[in-house]
Design a protein around this motif. Sequence first.
Motif, mmCIF file in Angstrom:
data_model
loop_
_atom_site.group_PDB
_atom_site.id
_atom_site.type_symbol
_atom_site.label_atom_id
_atom_site.label_comp_id
_atom_site.label_asym_id
_atom_site.label_seq_id
_atom_site.Cartn_x
_atom_site.Cartn_y
_atom_site.Cartn_z
ATOM 1 N N TYR A 85 28.682 61.519 54.715
ATOM 2 C CA TYR A 85 29.732 62.505 54.875
ATOM 3 C C TYR A 85 29.561 63.261 56.191
ATOM 4 O O TYR A 85 28.446 63.613 56.567
ATOM 5 N N TYR A 157 39.013 62.272 55.046
ATOM 6 C CA TYR A 157 38.080 63.324 54.634
ATOM 7 C C TYR A 157 38.844 64.566 54.189
ATOM 8 O O TYR A 157 39.750 65.027 54.890
ATOM 9 N N GLN A 158 38.489 65.056 53.013
ATOM 10 C CA GLN A 158 39.011 66.338 52.537
ATOM 11 C C GLN A 158 37.837 67.155 52.007
ATOM 12 O O GLN A 158 37.022 66.632 51.248
ATOM 13 N N PHE A 159 37.763 68.406 52.420
ATOM 14 C CA PHE A 159 36.778 69.305 51.820
ATOM 15 C C PHE A 159 37.219 70.742 52.015
ATOM 16 O O PHE A 159 38.103 71.019 52.828
ATOM 17 N N GLY B 118 33.315 67.658 50.098
ATOM 18 C CA GLY B 118 34.322 66.649 49.800
ATOM 19 C C GLY B 118 34.082 65.791 48.574
ATOM 20 O O GLY B 118 34.632 64.697 48.482
#
Lengths: 377, 379
Positions: A85, A157-159, B118
């Motif tokens: 990540y 990517y998502q966060f 994420g």
Amino acid sequence: MAVEFISQIFNVPFGEAGHGTLTGMRGFDPDYTKRYARALDAVGFDWTLLAYGSPSLDALQVAQFVLNSTERLKPVVAHRAGFQYPTQVAKAMAALDRIGDGRLAIHMISGGSDQEQHREGDYLTKHERYERTDEFVQVLRKVWYEDGPISFDGKHYQFEDFQTDITPVQDNIQISIGGSSEQAYDVGGRLGDIFGLWGEPLKETAEQIAAVNAIADLNGRRRPRIWVSFRPIIAPTEELAWEKALKVLAEVQKGVAVGSALFSGQPKNVGSMRLLALADRADLHDRCLWMPLTKELQGRGSTTALVGSYETVAKALVDYTEIGCDLLSVRGWDNYNDAIDLGRYVLPLVRQELAHREATGGAPILNPDSKPEAVFA
Amino acid sequence: MPVEFISATHISDDHRKVGAGFGGFDPDYTRRFAHALDDGGFDWTLIAYGSPSPDSLQLGQFVANHTERVKPMIAHRPGFQFPTQVAKAFAGLDRISGGRVGIHIISGGADVEQHREGDYLSKTERYERSDEFIQILRRVWYEDGPISFDGRHYKFEDFQTDIKPVHGEIPVSVGGSSPEAYDVGGRLGDIFGLWGEPLKETAEQIATVNAIADAAGRPRPRIWNSFRPIVAPTDELAWDKAHAILAQTQKALASDSGKTALRRWNGNDPQNVGSVRLRKVAERGDLHDRALWTPLAKELKGAGSTTALVGSYETVAAALVDYAEIGCDLLSIRGWDVYNDMVDYGRYVLPIARQELAHRAATGNAPVLNPDSRPAVAV
């Protein structure tokens, strides 16, 4: 920006010309790696590439090991986006930057072969991989240089609400991007601090540089530094260098025959196909760019040689600086021994010549028209 | 297996700020901390991980590079790096350190914390993923030839590497107090990690994990138990210190920055089973067994290892031996003034606990330390 030199570190003896195993990327020998790193440090390389492939040790781990074993040498950590990540990679790089006191850069690999990507579970298409690299680089820079919690909502990517105090020492960790496809030019021109190429003839290299620069200009970004990679074959005289070149070629042919399983299948990435097309056109290009080894190895990575005496190869490298390459990557075929010789005999000549030209407004010491006498027939 | 001692590595000197334990990374401080762990005679050091902290594999190598004996137990949260890469990184570190590394698998207790990097799986799915992850680690480490995997969370084909651990095994630790944690830990763990609860509750958790290991036909995992001791030359001085730490903690938590930090890093009332259990124990009473003191766990909402053992060096050593007797053989101790406390444990507590255990082993269990001693001054 001053011209700098790069050479790759190997973690076990490896070589296509019989100076180690052909599957060297698979192993990790800490003692050998330490000795290699110290040799590069001692002979004056600026950077060392820490490569990555599915069989090899995480280059981020190798990087700390190299930093711990050296005083000046700066690791360029090859990183393949998609397996860790980006927030974690950003923190790991920032921590390494602290450990090495600013001796660090990252080279993004997007992946040229589907089969290789599948070995560690990545099933995206090449197009999607470049999109992912794009987002990855954005996330790296946000983590390194933005304060406060950050969130990201991309395609890959998502966060939400990420925050860290692990910040780099350098105010701009250099990000390198490589490749020869349109998409590589695009991502590299828009986001790269450095753009990496494999060694092609001067004309083709200049064309690639122009393509990347055009994209950088279009996006109002500073043009990336250009990193170009060769595999020189050097000796005290031209004759000895050419003898050595033919011997290396014979050894590589033997190695390819032995390791046929490793060399089966034609690489489909644009960079490899370009190299093969150039190798088919002629064996010798420009001053001393020699491509039969590229042909034997089917354009798998940096495989183009510069053949000649120390002076000739130094001149050839200066030729590339004149068209805008300022990160010169040189590694040989007997990797460890050649790295030492390149550092002892070639780097000082190039540095002296460049310093002289700078001080005198361009007057060369090395004969600009010389070409090696003895050429492989 | 002999009893071994663990203490966590801290990476910056700002741990006294509540909730700031995962602040910046100061290589000089970290190096000094690692040297002190090595010199103090600790067997292991936990390299923790949270979304704000550096990659624990980097810290693991940093500690290994700067020590001679202490073994980094590197916390790793599956889901953020592909397991083949993690397996190679651990094997590489095992070579760099001469066989000194272990891996502690964290599956993740809080959804909000997972979202920060994420990960949007549910807790059940996270444990399923940890299960596959551990299987892959062991295949990469111990199987020859190309390997492929076709699981629910991980899929890959034709992976091969020659990067293998130096000798023997890399121990895999699993922790937690939920049914999923017991299950994965009992079936796959070499070590099972618990936070310090009273002896009775600890024995119950051990029995649960052992039952699962027995049912799976696997060796029972070693039990790792974590405390935050408060020690001093006498029981009286230790209790003075304990109350001072409690007052400081309450003050820090009452400040705005303390509230924000605690909320951000621990959540208001962490819902993972381990934290809920600690809060329940703390509500039942302040002092348990010989010297287990839980008001700090109450203040800190049971977020992580927060239960103290309070007393003289002898009392705390005797309390640790109590846990060894019910089957805990990895005793984790870190303090509240973490660097100085760790140095004191190494000088004053570890030698007594080791001497007592050696004496009991040699004499068939005759104690030297008074088995009934309790600190004279209590809350």
